[in-house]
Design an enzyme around this catalytic site. Structure first.
Site, PDB file in Angstrom:
ATOM      1  N   PHE A 116       0.825  -1.303   0.044  1.00  0.00           N
ATOM      2  CA  PHE A 116       0.090   0.082   0.124  1.00  0.00           C
ATOM      3  C   PHE A 116       0.924   1.305   0.052  1.00  0.00           C
ATOM      4  CE2 PHE A 116      -4.358   1.215   0.634  1.00  0.00           C
ATOM      5  CZ  PHE A 116      -5.008   0.077   0.318  1.00  0.00           C
ATOM      6  N   GLN A 229      -7.518  14.990   3.227  1.00  0.00           N
ATOM      7  CA  GLN A 229      -7.198  13.935   2.446  1.00  0.00           C
ATOM      8  C   GLN A 229      -7.796  13.900   1.162  1.00  0.00           C
ATOM      9  OE1 GLN A 229      -6.370   9.235   3.100  1.00  0.00           O
ATOM     10  NE2 GLN A 229      -4.368  10.390   2.980  1.00  0.00           N
ATOM     11  N   HIS A 231      -7.860  11.628  -1.998  1.00  0.00           N
ATOM     12  CA  HIS A 231      -7.572  10.080  -2.338  1.00  0.00           C
ATOM     13  C   HIS A 231      -7.378  10.310  -3.967  1.00  0.00           C
ATOM     14  CE1 HIS A 231      -7.416   6.041  -3.124  1.00  0.00           C
ATOM     15  NE2 HIS A 231      -7.536   5.779  -2.154  1.00  0.00           N
ATOM     16  N   LEU A 241     -14.931   5.817  -4.589  1.00  0.00           N
ATOM     17  CA  LEU A 241     -13.278   5.193  -4.236  1.00  0.00           C
ATOM     18  C   LEU A 241     -13.145   4.058  -5.274  1.00  0.00           C
ATOM     19  CD1 LEU A 241     -11.095   5.350  -2.297  1.00  0.00           C
ATOM     20  CD2 LEU A 241     -12.252   3.764  -1.058  1.00  0.00           C
ATOM     21  N   GLU A 244      -6.975   2.008  -3.304  1.00  0.00           N
ATOM     22  CA  GLU A 244      -5.519   2.236  -3.285  1.00  0.00           C
ATOM     23  C   GLU A 244      -4.768   0.489  -3.667  1.00  0.00           C
ATOM     24  OE1 GLU A 244      -3.715   5.093  -0.735  1.00  0.00           O
ATOM     25  OE2 GLU A 244      -1.664   3.836  -0.733  1.00  0.00           O
ATOM     26  N   ARG A 275      -0.538   9.262  -0.320  1.00  0.00           N
ATOM     27  CA  ARG A 275      -1.855   9.891  -1.206  1.00  0.00           C
ATOM     28  C   ARG A 275      -1.653  11.403  -1.291  1.00  0.00           C
ATOM     29  NH1 ARG A 275      -6.540   6.744   2.154  1.00  0.00           N
ATOM     30  NH2 ARG A 275      -6.064   4.576   1.041  1.00  0.00           N
ATOM     31  N   HIS A 341     -11.488  12.561   0.569  1.00  0.00           N
ATOM     32  CA  HIS A 341     -11.556  11.504   1.161  1.00  0.00           C
ATOM     33  C   HIS A 341     -11.712  11.259   2.694  1.00  0.00           C
ATOM     34  CE1 HIS A 341     -11.371   6.849   0.834  1.00  0.00           C
ATOM     35  NE2 HIS A 341     -10.106   6.949   1.774  1.00  0.00           N
ATOM     36  N   ARG A 383      -2.506  10.843   6.032  1.00  0.00           N
ATOM     37  CA  ARG A 383      -2.528   9.532   6.550  1.00  0.00           C
ATOM     38  C   ARG A 383      -2.210   8.370   5.523  1.00  0.00           C
ATOM     39  NH1 ARG A 383      -6.511   5.627   5.740  1.00  0.00           N
ATOM     40  NH2 ARG A 383      -8.148   6.999   4.651  1.00  0.00           N
TER      41      ARG A 383
END
Lengths: 569, 233
Positions: A116, A229, A231, A241, A244, A275, A341, A383
């Site tokens: 990730f 954030q 995304h 979404l 990721e 991100r 996000h 994050r």
């Protein structure tokens, strides 16, 4: 007004709220209030995974996870909290597995883990691409087993405080339309994020950040709200979404020339950069005319993964792309754009979920928060993917444990103040009585569009000042709204009006905080201040409500193991 | 193009009986039925009540009957329905609270009956229980159920007998009975082979047609029937 008394009231039934309730309801009378049925909570929208250094795929340990998280946070994360997060992560995952979470598996039967963004090892434990869904359902099922007391479709309007102690909430029963007063020894907010302040968002309609402004309105600060954030991969025009995990499995980001442009921004990590960096890279490509067909989107290409892998590991996003943009990712690349996000900021808490009110971390008696609405802060300025499900579960458990201890120690309920429900009653009455000309939907739309335009990935003083003016104008217009539905039963028209009041309150804090912070750090990027400025800004923002807008104070970042260094990927 | 939404409305506080109300909405490619309902609520008539949340087919809030078929409003493209008029009604045979909002309590109570949680008498230890990818694969469909209710509401056996557990509840039973980590098979088989249990399923396949996640509860129920026969005899 219907009165209830419970030792503990938990608001929200996503991962944080449910995990806390599993902890508290063993020993204390607990009520969970949630605006949507528990299994509808937006934790279920999480797709890619939940992080822990189980080392099922390669060497890994909590120190590596910690460094990745600190670096990912652009050094704004509090390292004491992060250390708890990463050290307890493996036990949290094992507990979830023992509860029944159906994780995907390796050939040897262990939990499968995928790479990730921003993580140096493959440590995202996953169930295909519906990880949040299965964790949410498992916690919900454990709640059935344990007989947790849930008030479904109850919408909390206000918090009751008496001389600095929290003693309950007032909530609207959405279906019945009555107001209910919950008198309690402890209240926990687990109300999630606020993506609905933006036009393009991955968030659910329910994600209107109500908890943040309920807290803010009673004089408690909210922390680091300028860190929003985006995304990188939301379905074009919808914002829905695309995990990721799609890049974790090897997906490419391509511009109009078919170039894997991430090589120009993060040559080492490529598509698996964090991100904030990836979204900025995409937006730069788009702004410089290298979006697909010169438009405002990019491709994520999964074709080379092959049908078998896509069907096994990424079945949900394949369905979503077929349904919403008419693209089968086995045969074609998916058009995507960055999407609002996650909120790194939120209600300030200590490491056991208790809300704190100032830079000295003075706790508020009886008040707790966990999950996305809270700011521990373990995510700092950005994050890492898969750390949110972990945080919600783990800090939900910790807040639950702290509340259980507190209510057992605290024999008496703090008495209610006079007219405890008055603020809620007045707010509802004023909306129902108002016969102004303004429409809730119109004001919300203008807020969402302008926030996306002026307080998005790239920010500058001019745009932020403009947005503050826009929000002030919208707040004024909000006092002249009217709604069609004046009835009691299922008055979702009223609920949307109440939600808009919240959006307008905390959106002002986001923008004012972004204007105030004259540096670039993590998700907060100021074109006019493109460098991180540790000398002046290695600190958390605390925003307090005043009549003239937010007043700012600052809190030290807790640095234990890793001193700030330049952040490169 | 313009499309007419013909919506079945009912507010027991005001209306003696339900009635259809028509709204005209300008529809663009990419617009879902939920987008249409939002457009109506936000621009034309704020009194219209319906549930919605994720708008990406994972929360299960917006199951309703659309042109006679149970679907999620959020992942139903209006233009793909190929009709000038879209008829929207609440999930059939579920008690209506207001407009498209139905009482889901009886549905969720039936989920709870089958003990929808892992039953494992042995302690887990400090590591995960092992499960082979093949064993995990048996659960692929069942664990993606979103509890929207589209299946149970479409089931003629359920229409006939409201005590019948229904496809969603049985699918949940399957999710645990076929989980290699679970040790509650006997208890659950006892529950679901009760008189209101899985023998009420006559393989009509309405649930399969209705499922907005393209899942197959009828297959799961057939597997459960086989399991009962082979376990008990």
């Amino acid at each position: 007004m219907i009165h209830h008394q419970h030792d503990i009231v938990i608001i929200g039934a996503g991962l944080a709220g449910l995990r806390a309730a599993l902890e508290t309801s063993r020993v204390a009378d607990t009520a969970v209030l949630t605006k949507v049925y528990p299994s509808r909570s937006h934790s279920g929208g999480a797709q890619g995974g939940i992080a822990a250094s189980l080392a099922n795929e390669s060497d890994d340990n909590w120190e590596l996870h910690m460094f990745d998280t600190v670096k990912g946070s652009d050094y704004l994360g509090d390292q004491d909290g992060i250390e708890i997060l990463v050290k307890e992560a493996p036990a949290t995952i094992i507990e979830l597995e023992h509860m029944g979470v159906p994780f995907s598996r390796n050939a040897d039967g262990t939990i499968a883990q995928r790479p990730f963004g921003g993580h140096s090892r493959p440590r995202a434990c996953y169930a295909s691409d519906y990880t949040g869904h299965v964790v949410l359902h498992t916690l919900y099922e454990q709640g059935i087993k344990q007989g947790i007391n849930v008030y479904s479709e109850f919408y909390v309007i206000s918090l009751i405080m008496n001389q600095g102690t929290c003693c309950g909430v007032v909530a609207l029963d959405i279906l019945g339309g009555e107001l209910h007063l919950f008198h309690s020894k402890a209240v926990m907010f687990a109300t999630g994020g606020y993506g609905r302040a933006y036009k393009i968002t991955s968030n659910a309609h329910a994600n209107t950040g109500d908890g943040l402004s309920i807290i803010y309105r009673v004089g408690i600060p909210i922390e680091d709200m300028e860190f929003v954030q985006f995304h990188p991969t939301g379905l074009y025009k919808h914002g829905i979404l695309v995990t990721e995990g799609a890049r974790g499995e090897g997906g490419y980001l391509l511009n109009k020339d078919g170039e894997r442009f991430m090589k120009n921004y993060a040559p080492e990590k490529m598509e698996l950069a964090p991100r904030d960096l990836t979204s900025r890279a995409m937006q730069t490509e788009i702004n410089e005319g290298r979006g697909i067909e010169g438009k405002d989107y990019i491709y994520i290409d999964l074709r080379h993964l092959g049908a078998a892998k896509i069907l096994e590991r990424l079945p949900q996003i394949r369905e979503l792309a077929i349904n919403f943009v008419g693209v089968d990712c086995i045969k074609e690349p998916i058009p995507i754009q960055p999407t609002a996000h996650y909120s790194m900021g939120g209600i300030p808490t200590d490491n056991r979920g208790q809300v704190v009110i100032d830079k000295e971390n003075t706790p508020v008696k009886g008040l707790y928060a966990a999950g996305e609405c809270a700011c521990v802060s373990v995510h700092g300025a950005n994050r890492l993917g898969t750390n949110s499900l972990l945080e919600a579960t783990l800090f939900g458990q910790r807040a639950g444990e702290a509340m259980a201890e507190f209510v057992q120690r605290e024999k008496e309920f703090t008495p209610l103040p006079e007219n405890p429900a008055k603020p809620a009653e007045d707010e509802i009455a004023s909306i129902l009585k108002n016969e102004g000309k303004e429409s809730v939907a119109q004001i919300r739309e203008e807020l969402q569009v302008s926030m996306t335009e002026n307080c998005g990935i790239f920010r500058d003083e001019k745009k932020l000042k403009k947005e503050l003016e826009i929000i002030k104008g919208l707040q004024e217009r909000y006092t002249h709204i009217h709604i069609d539905d004046k009835g009691k039963r299922c008055n979702t028209d009223l609920m949307e009006a109440l939600e808009l009041g919240h959006l307008l309150d905390f959106a002002e804090v986001i923008v004012a905080g972004a204007l105030n912070r004259s540096e670039s750090r993590g998700s907060h990027y100021r074109v006019d201040y493109p460098k991180r400025d540790d000398e002046n800004w290695l600190k958390h923002t605390l925003a307090y409500k005043t009549d003239k807008g937010p007043r700012f104070d600052y809190k030290k970042v807790v640095i234990t193991r890793y001193q700030p260094i330049e952040r490169k990927y | 193009m313009e499309i007419t939404f013909k919506i079945l409305r009912f507010d027991p506080d005001k209306d003696k009986k339900s009635y259809y109300r028509k709204y005209t909405v300008k529809v663009e490619p990419g617009m879902t039925v939920l987008d249409g309902l939002n457009e109506i609520k936000w621009r034309l008539d704020g009194t219209l009540a319906f549930r919605r949340s994720c708008r990406s087919a994972i929360c299960g809030s917006c199951a309703m009957t659309i042109n006679g078929v149970n679907r999620l409003a959020c992942n139903s493209q209006t233009l793909a329905l190929k009709r000038k008029t879209i008829v929207v009604e609440p999930l059939r045979r579920f008690p209506v609270i207001k407009d498209l909002i139905v009482d889901m309590d009886p549905f969720f109570e039936k989920i709870a009956i089958i003990k929808p949680y892992l039953i494992a008498h042995s302690r887990g230890g400090s590591r995960e229980r092992l499960q082979s990818p093949e064993d995990r694969k048996l659960l692929d469909e069942a664990v993606t159920c979103i509890l929207c209710g589209a299946c149970t509401s479409s089931c003629p056996s359920y229409w006939y007998n409201k005590n019948y557990l229904g496809p969603a509840s049985l699918f949940k039973a399957y999710r645990f009975i076929f989980d290699s980590r679970d040790e509650g098979t006997e208890e659950r088989l006892g529950i679901i082979s009760d008189r209101d249990g899985l023998w009420r399923c006559h393989s009509i396949f309405n649930c399969v047609e209705a499922c907005p996640k393209s899942l197959n509860p009828t297959y799961a129920i057939a597997e459960l029937k086989k399991k009962i026969v082979t376990t008990k005899l």
